[in-house]
Design an enzyme around this catalytic site. Sequence first.
Site, PDB file in Angstrom:
ATOM      1  N   GLU A 128      46.651  87.185 -82.495  1.00 39.98           N
ATOM      2  CA  GLU A 128      48.013  87.724 -82.564  1.00 39.98           C
ATOM      3  C   GLU A 128      48.815  87.217 -81.369  1.00 39.98           C
ATOM      4  O   GLU A 128      48.223  86.766 -80.385  1.00 39.98           O
ATOM      5  CB  GLU A 128      47.953  89.262 -82.538  1.00 39.98           C
ATOM      6  CG  GLU A 128      47.155  89.802 -83.704  1.00 39.98           C
ATOM      7  CD  GLU A 128      47.128  91.319 -83.782  1.00 39.98           C
ATOM      8  OE1 GLU A 128      47.608  91.985 -82.833  1.00 39.98           O
ATOM      9  OE2 GLU A 128      46.636  91.820 -84.805  1.00 39.98           O
ATOM     10  N   SER A 133      41.963  85.700 -76.972  1.00 36.58           N
ATOM     11  CA  SER A 133      40.574  85.863 -76.522  1.00 36.58           C
ATOM     12  C   SER A 133      40.163  87.333 -76.565  1.00 36.58           C
ATOM     13  O   SER A 133      39.006  87.650 -76.845  1.00 36.58           O
ATOM     14  CB  SER A 133      40.421  85.348 -75.085  1.00 36.58           C
ATOM     15  OG  SER A 133      40.944  84.060 -74.963  1.00 36.58           O
ATOM     16  N   ILE A 158      47.304  80.532 -86.995  1.00 32.45           N
ATOM     17  CA  ILE A 158      46.361  80.676 -88.102  1.00 32.45           C
ATOM     18  C   ILE A 158      46.254  79.340 -88.844  1.00 32.45           C
ATOM     19  O   ILE A 158      47.211  78.891 -89.493  1.00 32.45           O
ATOM     20  CB  ILE A 158      46.778  81.826 -89.050  1.00 32.45           C
ATOM     21  CG1 ILE A 158      46.944  83.124 -88.239  1.00 32.45           C
ATOM     22  CG2 ILE A 158      45.772  81.989 -90.181  1.00 32.45           C
ATOM     23  CD1 ILE A 158      45.746  83.512 -87.357  1.00 32.45           C
ATOM     24  N   GLU A 361      38.118  79.533 -81.218  1.00 33.74           N
ATOM     25  CA  GLU A 361      36.809  80.135 -81.529  1.00 33.74           C
ATOM     26  C   GLU A 361      36.022  80.429 -80.239  1.00 33.74           C
ATOM     27  O   GLU A 361      34.821  80.190 -80.154  1.00 33.74           O
ATOM     28  CB  GLU A 361      36.030  79.255 -82.509  1.00 33.74           C
ATOM     29  CG  GLU A 361      36.757  79.182 -83.852  1.00 33.74           C
ATOM     30  CD  GLU A 361      36.003  78.398 -84.889  1.00 33.74           C
ATOM     31  OE1 GLU A 361      34.791  78.593 -85.041  1.00 33.74           O
ATOM     32  OE2 GLU A 361      36.667  77.583 -85.580  1.00 33.74           O
TER      33      GLU A 361
HETATM   34  C1  LIG Z   1      44.612  74.490 -83.060  1.00 30.85           C
HETATM   35  C2  LIG Z   1      44.307  75.934 -83.083  1.00 30.85           C
HETATM   36  C3  LIG Z   1      43.833  76.530 -84.244  1.00 30.85           C
HETATM   37  C4  LIG Z   1      43.567  77.905 -84.279  1.00 30.85           C
HETATM   38  N1  LIG Z   1      43.155  78.485 -85.452  1.00 30.85           N
HETATM   39  C5  LIG Z   1      42.965  79.839 -85.493  1.00 30.85           C
HETATM   40  C6  LIG Z   1      42.626  80.488 -86.725  1.00 30.85           C
HETATM   41  O1  LIG Z   1      42.438  79.849 -87.760  1.00 30.85           O
HETATM   42  N2  LIG Z   1      42.502  81.837 -86.722  1.00 30.85           N
HETATM   43  C7  LIG Z   1      42.692  82.597 -85.592  1.00 30.85           C
HETATM   44  O2  LIG Z   1      42.564  83.815 -85.668  1.00 30.85           O
HETATM   45  N3  LIG Z   1      43.029  82.006 -84.402  1.00 30.85           N
HETATM   46  C8  LIG Z   1      43.175  80.661 -84.346  1.00 30.85           C
HETATM   47  N4  LIG Z   1      43.521  80.046 -83.162  1.00 30.85           N
HETATM   48  C9  LIG Z   1      43.761  80.876 -81.993  1.00 30.85           C
HETATM   49  C10 LIG Z   1      42.681  80.745 -80.947  1.00 30.85           C
HETATM   50  O3  LIG Z   1      41.501  81.384 -81.382  1.00 30.85           O
HETATM   51  C11 LIG Z   1      43.244  81.332 -79.650  1.00 30.85           C
HETATM   52  O4  LIG Z   1      44.206  80.416 -79.177  1.00 30.85           O
HETATM   53  C12 LIG Z   1      42.161  81.571 -78.611  1.00 30.85           C
HETATM   54  O5  LIG Z   1      41.361  82.669 -78.988  1.00 30.85           O
HETATM   55  C13 LIG Z   1      42.777  81.848 -77.236  1.00 30.85           C
HETATM   56  O6  LIG Z   1      43.715  82.867 -77.359  1.00 30.85           O
HETATM   57  P1  LIG Z   1      45.171  82.691 -76.716  1.00 30.85           P
HETATM   58  O7  LIG Z   1      45.761  81.415 -77.185  1.00 30.85           O
HETATM   59  O8  LIG Z   1      45.929  83.937 -76.970  1.00 30.85           O
HETATM   60  O9  LIG Z   1      44.888  82.552 -75.187  1.00 30.85           O
HETATM   61  P2  LIG Z   1      44.471  83.749 -74.172  1.00 30.85           P
HETATM   62  O10 LIG Z   1      43.538  84.691 -74.800  1.00 30.85           O
HETATM   63  O11 LIG Z   1      45.757  84.245 -73.609  1.00 30.85           O
HETATM   64  O12 LIG Z   1      43.715  82.903 -73.112  1.00 30.85           O
HETATM   65  C14 LIG Z   1      44.372  81.895 -72.329  1.00 30.85           C
HETATM   66  C15 LIG Z   1      43.343  81.226 -71.459  1.00 30.85           C
HETATM   67  O13 LIG Z   1      42.779  82.181 -70.573  1.00 30.85           O
HETATM   68  C16 LIG Z   1      41.470  81.815 -70.263  1.00 30.85           C
HETATM   69  N5  LIG Z   1      40.574  82.935 -70.567  1.00 30.85           N
HETATM   70  C17 LIG Z   1      40.505  83.662 -71.712  1.00 30.85           C
HETATM   71  N6  LIG Z   1      39.533  84.594 -71.631  1.00 30.85           N
HETATM   72  C18 LIG Z   1      39.002  84.469 -70.409  1.00 30.85           C
HETATM   73  C19 LIG Z   1      37.965  85.148 -69.727  1.00 30.85           C
HETATM   74  N7  LIG Z   1      37.299  86.141 -70.312  1.00 30.85           N
HETATM   75  N8  LIG Z   1      37.678  84.761 -68.457  1.00 30.85           N
HETATM   76  C20 LIG Z   1      38.357  83.752 -67.855  1.00 30.85           C
HETATM   77  N9  LIG Z   1      39.353  83.074 -68.464  1.00 30.85           N
HETATM   78  C21 LIG Z   1      39.667  83.423 -69.712  1.00 30.85           C
HETATM   79  C22 LIG Z   1      41.118  80.594 -71.131  1.00 30.85           C
HETATM   80  O14 LIG Z   1      41.279  79.416 -70.385  1.00 30.85           O
HETATM   81  C23 LIG Z   1      42.131  80.657 -72.222  1.00 30.85           C
HETATM   82  O15 LIG Z   1      42.404  79.394 -72.800  1.00 30.85           O
HETATM   83  C24 LIG Z   1      43.756  78.683 -83.112  1.00 30.85           C
HETATM   84  C25 LIG Z   1      44.220  78.063 -81.935  1.00 30.85           C
HETATM   85  C26 LIG Z   1      44.489  76.713 -81.912  1.00 30.85           C
HETATM   86  C27 LIG Z   1      44.980  76.112 -80.627  1.00 30.85           C
END
Ligand SMILES: Cc1cc2nc3c(=O)[nH]c(=O)nc-3n(C[C@H](O)[C@H](O)[C@H](O)COP(=O)(O)OP(=O)(O)OC[C@H]3O[C@@H](n4cnc5c(N)ncnc54)[C@H](O)[C@@H]3O)c2cc1C
Length: 381
Positions: A128, A133, A158, A361
């Site tokens: 969302e 994450s 998505i 993922e």
């Molecule tokens: C090309 C693409 C396809 C996707 N397809 C799907 C899909 O089909 N379905 C779906 O539901 N989602 C999808 N996503 C979403 C993807 O799963 C999320 O982008 C990912 O989970 C990270 O969430 P966020 O972008 O909100 O980053 P955030 O959660 O805000 O995280 C940003 C950064 O913080 C850091 N971080 C995160 N957690 C931690 C931690 N615990 N400790 C230290 N650092 C941390 C990492 O470097 C991370 O990249 C897709 C994303 C992309 C880019």
Amino acid sequence: MPERSFLSWPFFEPRHRELAEKLQRWCEGELPEPSGDLDEDCRTLVRELGSAGFLKLSVADAKHRPDVRSLAIARETLAYHSALADFAFAMQGLGSGAISLFGTVEQKREWLPKVASGQAVAAFAMTEPECGSDAANIQTSAMKDGNEWVIVGEKTYISNGGIAAFYITFARTGEGEGARGLSAFIVPADAVEVAERIEVIAPHPLARLKYDNVRVPGDAIIGEPGEGFRIGMETLNLFRVTVGAAALGFARRALDEALSWARNRRFGNATLADNAVTQEKLAEMALAVDASALLIYRAAWQQDVGGTDNRRAAAMAKLHATESAQRVIDASVQMHGGAGVTWGQKVEELYRDIRALRIYEGASEVQRQIIARDLLKGAGK
Ligand SMILES: Cc1cc2nc3c(=O)[nH]c(=O)nc-3n(C[C@H](O)[C@H](O)[C@H](O)COP(=O)(O)OP(=O)(O)OC[C@H]3O[C@@H](n4cnc5c(N)ncnc54)[C@H](O)[C@@H]3O)c2cc1C
């Protein structure tokens, strides 16, 4: 022809070697050419992969969950040739995984044959705008109204957004706090608004979705109310190794491109390949590729037949394969010089294709957390 000696490793059975050979032949002879229309290209790939029988690997049959070694071999092979073909294949599995693992007999009967034949494009809607994450914080809600569920909220990033037939949607149903209050639903695509198409550096269909009082029948829920987080995490865990396998396919291709370039690029009477610095680089690239392959196929074997909890091994495989593929591809780009950053070069394409795999993922930082927590659980006992 990509390196295939790993298929003699003890992780595999004859059916895995046959699959690798069959898919390799398909990629060389029948991989559809891009038309320039991304959505149409994706639909075509899903249809063609379905009619060639490869998508059956992505879904459970009556007795078995998907075989992770087969998925990994398929993704490695497809990614070597085409990132979009790998994407089309992978999303059919991830997008229907919750049904394969937790669906009722009726849900499986209704959706899995369509996914496996390529008639229905699948999607997984968890992320969302305010939570990626941190999936336990999902805000999209689903309220029971008589015999129906009413879903309100927004999802973003998505994959297959805009072309999917259904979205496996994770929403808050409130049985408990955080992760304990989520459920998973099968939501037909025509009920959902595609609010925005998102363009990324490695183009594929991607969208932000709006759920504006979307009504689905009571039996659209997968599993029990409150089980959504576990369903989501188990689905991601099933496919985690295969993200590493796609990265491995990209890395192998980058290494092959580097070898071919280095052999042919002339420096006076010598070639780039005669240079000791180049040779050292090539050796490091090959080492990274083999280490990824070992981690991936170990984790896949554990998942299929090892009978052990493979969460740590799967996280290691995804983490190492995606991070090292980035370095291998970068080294290949560097070896290509100016040609490496020129539009249309395979290594330039790979440079863009690999990047998102370190984020989605479960970002690399999340994989490290999974590994460390698993280690600490056992440490000092
Ligand atoms: C090309 C693409 C396809 C996707 N397809 C799907 C899909 O089909 N379905 C779906 O539901 N989602 C999808 N996503 C979403 C993807 O799963 C999320 O982008 C990912 O989970 C990270 O969430 P966020 O972008 O909100 O980053 P955030 O959660 O805000 O995280 C940003 C950064 O913080 C850091 N971080 C995160 N957690 C931690 C931690 N615990 N400790 C230290 N650092 C941390 C990492 O470097 C991370 O990249 C897709 C994303 C992309 C880019």
